[in-house]
Design an enzyme around this catalytic site. Sequence first.
Site, PDB file in Angstrom:
ATOM      1  N   HIS A  91       0.818  -1.217   0.000  1.00  0.00           N
ATOM      2  CA  HIS A  91       0.000   0.000   0.000  1.00  0.00           C
ATOM      3  C   HIS A  91       0.846   1.258   0.000  1.00  0.00           C
ATOM      4  O   HIS A  91       2.025   1.236   0.332  1.00  0.00           O
ATOM      5  CB  HIS A  91      -0.961   0.017   1.193  1.00  0.00           C
ATOM      6  CG  HIS A  91      -0.301  -0.070   2.528  1.00  0.00           C
ATOM      7  ND1 HIS A  91       0.377   0.984   3.106  1.00  0.00           N
ATOM      8  CD2 HIS A  91      -0.218  -1.094   3.414  1.00  0.00           C
ATOM      9  CE1 HIS A  91       0.837   0.612   4.291  1.00  0.00           C
ATOM     10  NE2 HIS A  91       0.503  -0.647   4.495  1.00  0.00           N
ATOM     11  N   CYS A 107       3.331  -4.909   6.765  1.00  0.00           N
ATOM     12  CA  CYS A 107       2.943  -4.602   5.387  1.00  0.00           C
ATOM     13  C   CYS A 107       4.148  -4.118   4.582  1.00  0.00           C
ATOM     14  O   CYS A 107       5.214  -3.840   5.132  1.00  0.00           O
ATOM     15  CB  CYS A 107       1.866  -3.519   5.362  1.00  0.00           C
ATOM     16  SG  CYS A 107       0.228  -4.108   5.857  1.00  0.00           S
TER      17      CYS A 107
END
Length: 132
Positions: A91, A107
């Site tokens: 992301h 992440c």
Amino acid sequence: MYEEEPVYEPPPLSFEGRWIDVNLTTQSLTAYEGDAAVNTFIVSTGTWEHPTVTGQFAVYVKYASADMSGPGYYLPNVPYVMYFYEGYGLHGTYWHNNFGVPMSHGCVNLQTDDAGWLFDWAAVGTTVNVHY
């Protein structure tokens, strides 16, 4: 006479179509079409306290924007989210600019423009290969 143990060498990865390679050692992500690299980005992955998972996965859902939260953090409107394993995703990142250094809770953080390019390029089902 001394004989050395044979060293196991895994076969080289060979993916067809589009796939994503995340190298935790170099903190980089490379987008491939077959064996050809089409784009490479510097990223920030998980810290030693919150490591990024390793293995071969697939993007299972994409969100143009999503809220993210966990112990001690709440991040509204995270851009260009693509989850590939449970709560682990690729992301965009607006809360730091320290790419190339592990910074996340697991992440793969990308600069927002880079995440936008990847989001437009990858589809649900795209292979994500994460390794050291």
